[in-house]
Design a protein around this motif. Structure first.
Motif, PDB file in Angstrom:
ATOM      1  N   PRO A 219      -3.294  -3.762   6.305  1.00 36.80           N
ATOM      2  CA  PRO A 219      -2.583  -2.903   5.351  1.00 36.80           C
ATOM      3  C   PRO A 219      -1.645  -1.915   6.030  1.00 36.80           C
ATOM      4  CG  PRO A 219      -4.823  -2.135   5.641  1.00 36.80           C
ATOM      5  CD  PRO A 219      -4.710  -3.416   6.416  1.00 36.80           C
ATOM      6  N   GLY A 220      -0.454  -1.766   5.481  1.00 35.01           N
ATOM      7  CA  GLY A 220       0.470  -0.759   5.967  1.00 35.01           C
ATOM      8  C   GLY A 220       1.359  -1.256   7.088  1.00 35.01           C
ATOM      9  N   SER A 221       2.670  -1.171   6.931  1.00 30.91           N
ATOM     10  CA  SER A 221       3.607  -1.693   7.935  1.00 30.91           C
ATOM     11  C   SER A 221       3.489  -0.964   9.257  1.00 30.91           C
ATOM     12  CB  SER A 221       5.050  -1.600   7.416  1.00 30.91           C
ATOM     13  OG  SER A 221       5.382  -0.248   7.116  1.00 30.91           O
ATOM     14  N   VAL A 222       3.221   0.338   9.234  1.00 31.18           N
ATOM     15  CA  VAL A 222       3.101   1.094  10.495  1.00 31.18           C
ATOM     16  C   VAL A 222       1.910   0.591  11.284  1.00 31.18           C
ATOM     17  CG1 VAL A 222       2.679   3.353  11.512  1.00 31.18           C
ATOM     18  CG2 VAL A 222       4.209   3.133   9.550  1.00 31.18           C
ATOM     19  N   LEU A 223       0.799   0.349  10.589  1.00 28.10           N
ATOM     20  CA  LEU A 223      -0.390  -0.126  11.273  1.00 28.10           C
ATOM     21  C   LEU A 223      -0.205  -1.525  11.803  1.00 28.10           C
ATOM     22  CD1 LEU A 223      -3.278   1.269   9.076  1.00 28.10           C
ATOM     23  CD2 LEU A 223      -2.367   2.161  11.198  1.00 28.10           C
ATOM     24  N   ILE A 224       0.552  -2.373  11.106  1.00 26.48           N
ATOM     25  CA  ILE A 224       0.813  -3.724  11.582  1.00 26.48           C
ATOM     26  C   ILE A 224       1.565  -3.667  12.905  1.00 26.48           C
ATOM     27  CG2 ILE A 224       2.082  -5.848  11.132  1.00 26.48           C
ATOM     28  CD1 ILE A 224       1.511  -5.452   8.176  1.00 26.48           C
ATOM     29  N   GLU A 225       2.615  -2.843  12.951  1.00 21.04           N
ATOM     30  CA  GLU A 225       3.394  -2.735  14.193  1.00 21.04           C
ATOM     31  C   GLU A 225       2.549  -2.133  15.307  1.00 21.04           C
ATOM     32  OE1 GLU A 225       6.730  -0.430  13.097  1.00 21.04           O
ATOM     33  OE2 GLU A 225       7.557  -1.933  11.717  1.00 21.04           O
TER      34      GLU A 225
ATOM     35  N   LYS B 278      -4.114   8.658  15.883  1.00 10.67           N
ATOM     36  CA  LYS B 278      -3.207   9.569  15.187  1.00 10.67           C
ATOM     37  C   LYS B 278      -2.970   9.110  13.757  1.00 10.67           C
ATOM     38  CE  LYS B 278      -0.640  10.950  19.329  1.00 10.67           C
ATOM     39  NZ  LYS B 278       0.672  10.859  20.037  1.00 10.67           N
ATOM     40  N   TYR B 279      -3.094   7.784  13.549  1.00 12.69           N
ATOM     41  CA  TYR B 279      -2.920   7.236  12.211  1.00 12.69           C
ATOM     42  C   TYR B 279      -4.285   7.215  11.538  1.00 12.69           C
ATOM     43  CZ  TYR B 279       1.522   5.521  14.039  1.00 12.69           C
ATOM     44  OH  TYR B 279       2.757   5.412  14.610  1.00 12.69           O
TER      45      TYR B 279
ATOM     46  N   ASP C 259      -7.070  -0.087   0.435  1.00 18.30           N
ATOM     47  CA  ASP C 259      -5.993  -0.815   1.109  1.00 18.30           C
ATOM     48  C   ASP C 259      -6.521  -1.965   1.967  1.00 18.30           C
ATOM     49  OD1 ASP C 259      -4.107   0.848  -0.010  1.00 18.30           O
ATOM     50  OD2 ASP C 259      -4.127   2.250   1.669  1.00 18.30           O
ATOM     51  N   TRP C 260      -7.782  -1.900   2.330  1.00 15.56           N
ATOM     52  CA  TRP C 260      -8.379  -2.940   3.159  1.00 15.56           C
ATOM     53  C   TRP C 260      -9.090  -4.012   2.330  1.00 15.56           C
ATOM     54  CZ3 TRP C 260      -7.998  -3.555   8.397  1.00 15.56           C
ATOM     55  CH2 TRP C 260      -7.449  -2.504   9.113  1.00 15.56           C
ATOM     56  N   THR C 261      -8.980  -3.934   1.027  1.00 14.96           N
ATOM     57  CA  THR C 261      -9.728  -4.836   0.153  1.00 14.96           C
ATOM     58  C   THR C 261      -9.450  -6.296   0.458  1.00 14.96           C
ATOM     59  OG1 THR C 261      -9.767  -3.195  -1.617  1.00 14.96           O
ATOM     60  CG2 THR C 261     -10.208  -5.482  -2.230  1.00 14.96           C
ATOM     61  N   THR C 262      -8.167  -6.664   0.568  1.00 16.62           N
ATOM     62  CA  THR C 262      -7.811  -8.065   0.812  1.00 16.62           C
ATOM     63  C   THR C 262      -8.300  -8.517   2.183  1.00 16.62           C
ATOM     64  OG1 THR C 262      -5.862  -7.854  -0.588  1.00 16.62           O
ATOM     65  CG2 THR C 262      -5.926  -9.724   0.916  1.00 16.62           C
TER      66      THR C 262
END
Length: 408
Positions: free
Chosen positions: A61-67, A81-82, A89-92
């Motif tokens: 979940p979340g584009s920042v976390l993916i990168e 920091k994140y 958001d982690w359901t899937t």
């Protein structure tokens, strides 16, 4: 649904069908889409064993976390920091991760850059999930992990549910020594039952103290595909020799320069041993073995071009002394190189040397002779008669065979 299909609603019948489709991902996927009643059971089988971590990268979940998670240069401090996204958001991700019981981070033959990327992503995500006090894969039972860099202190790559672990060592300069990796495993996955180590590992030094933690449940240890030098063998013996291992496979390198007397008597609980490699190292290894309940031995020493008769003459009494009291099944391999002109004398020497084992209660004996298929094999009548099952009336099974190549 027609009455003829109502049997599929019986969970036990459906499970048998799905189990037969374990290796057919397309059929499992189609079953998950064809009927709501089949969706969850079919998805459980579809995601049960994953051969790569790659499908999960799209579920983060979340584009920042993916990168962030996919960047191997990201430190744990950067990750922390994140604040981890809400559990919603982690359901899937969790929906599919909860189905996984066996996971290989990446296929072994993929390029190292791809392996490192997936490995870093997996480790970084374990750091993030710790913030929610959640395991990344809560039902994980088997894991293939690439030991190609340091294991973060904040990461939890080895969940407590783990029962089987394969460590593939890449021996990079920043890779954790094998003793540190195993220390993490024994603390984080204390109920581990099977361990396999592959590749060239590294260690810190030649001097080692008694380990602080011990494996208390491990029953199977596979080192047959590990390249073990003297320092690593010393470490492994110190860490694992007192564990309740009943099944051991090991390949020993030639002339291991180590102080064998410093190794404590090892593997007292062994029931099955598959040992192969250097004749000299195998003999020294057996000299430290105290497996008083060993039931099955697969013995595959490398051949020797010179002096092989004297070596086997020295070896046979050691085998009788170390395992004669309990051994019931023996597979004995005579491998090349060796002086072929004396094959009949060598076979005779081996069989005569094994007779005390038979007299002590051996029930099954298999003798394998590695040969050149282009050269005819012939034994004099005396030796030929010894190769007949009738020559061993006390055995339940006697088998002699030639082979072209050493067993893999």
């Amino acid at each position: 649904m027609p009455r003829s299909f109502e049997a599929l609603y019986i969970s036990e019948i459906l499970e048998v069908i799905l189990d037969g489709l374990q290796d057919d991902k397309k059929s499992l996927y189609r079953m998950s889409r064809c009927c709501r009643a089949f969706t969850d059971p079919a998805l459980d089988f579809l995601w049960r064993s994953m051969h790569s971590f790659a499908p999960f990268t799209s579920l983060i979940p979340g584009s920042v976390l993916i990168e962030t998670a996919n960047d191997a240069r990201t430190s744990d401090c950067d990750l922390l920091k994140y604040r981890c996204n809400s559990l919603d958001d982690w359901t899937t991700f969790d929906k599919y991760a909860a189905r996984v019981q066996n996971l290989c981070i990446c296929e072994h033959d993929r390029d190292s850059v791809h392996v490192m990327k997936l490995q870093s992503c997996y480790m970084h995500l374990t750091v993030l999930r710790v913030q929610n006090e959640r395991n990344l894969f809560p039902k994980l039972r088997g894991l293939t992990y690439f030991l190609s860099g340091p294991i973060s202190h904040q990461a939890k790559p080895f969940p407590s549910s783990l029962r089987s672990l394969t460590l593939i060592c890449h021996n990079t300069l920043d890779c954790d020594p094998i003793e540190l990796a195993l220390d993490r495993v024994v603390v984080d996955a204390p109920h581990l039952g099977e361990l396999c180590i592959i590749g060239l590992m590294r260690t810190r030094s030649m001097s080692h103290s008694t380990p602080q933690y011990q494996f208390t449940h491990i029953g199977s240890l596979d080192l047959s595909k590990a390249y073990i030098r003297a320092p690593e063998l010393t470490v492994l013996c110190m860490l694992l020799s007192q564990a309740p291992i009943s099944d051991l496979k090991i390949h020993l390198q030639d002339r291991l320069n180590m102080n064998w007397e410093a190794i404590p008597p090892m593997f007292s609980t062994l029931r099955r041993l598959d040992v192969r490699g250097s004749m000299f190292s195998v003999i020294l290894f057996l000299s430290r073995l105290v497996a008083t309940h060993l039931h099955t031995l697969v013995f595959q020493p490398d051949g020797q071009p010179y002096g092989i008769m004297a070596i086997y003459d020295y070896l046979m009494p050691i085998l009788v002394e170390r395992v004669g009291g309990s051994l019931k099944s023996l597979d004995f391999h005579i491998n090349e190189p060796r002086c072929r002109a004396r094959d009949s004398d060598l076979v005779k020497l081996v069989l005569q040397g094994l007779k005390p084992l038979v007299d002590a209660g051996l029930q099954s004996l298999s003798l394998f002779l590695q040969v050149d298929s282009t050269i005819p094999m012939w034994f004099p009548p005396e030796v030929q008669s010894m190769l007949e099952p009738s020559a061993w009336p006390s055995l339940d099974q006697f088998h002699f065979a030639t082979k072209k190549n050493t067993l893999k």
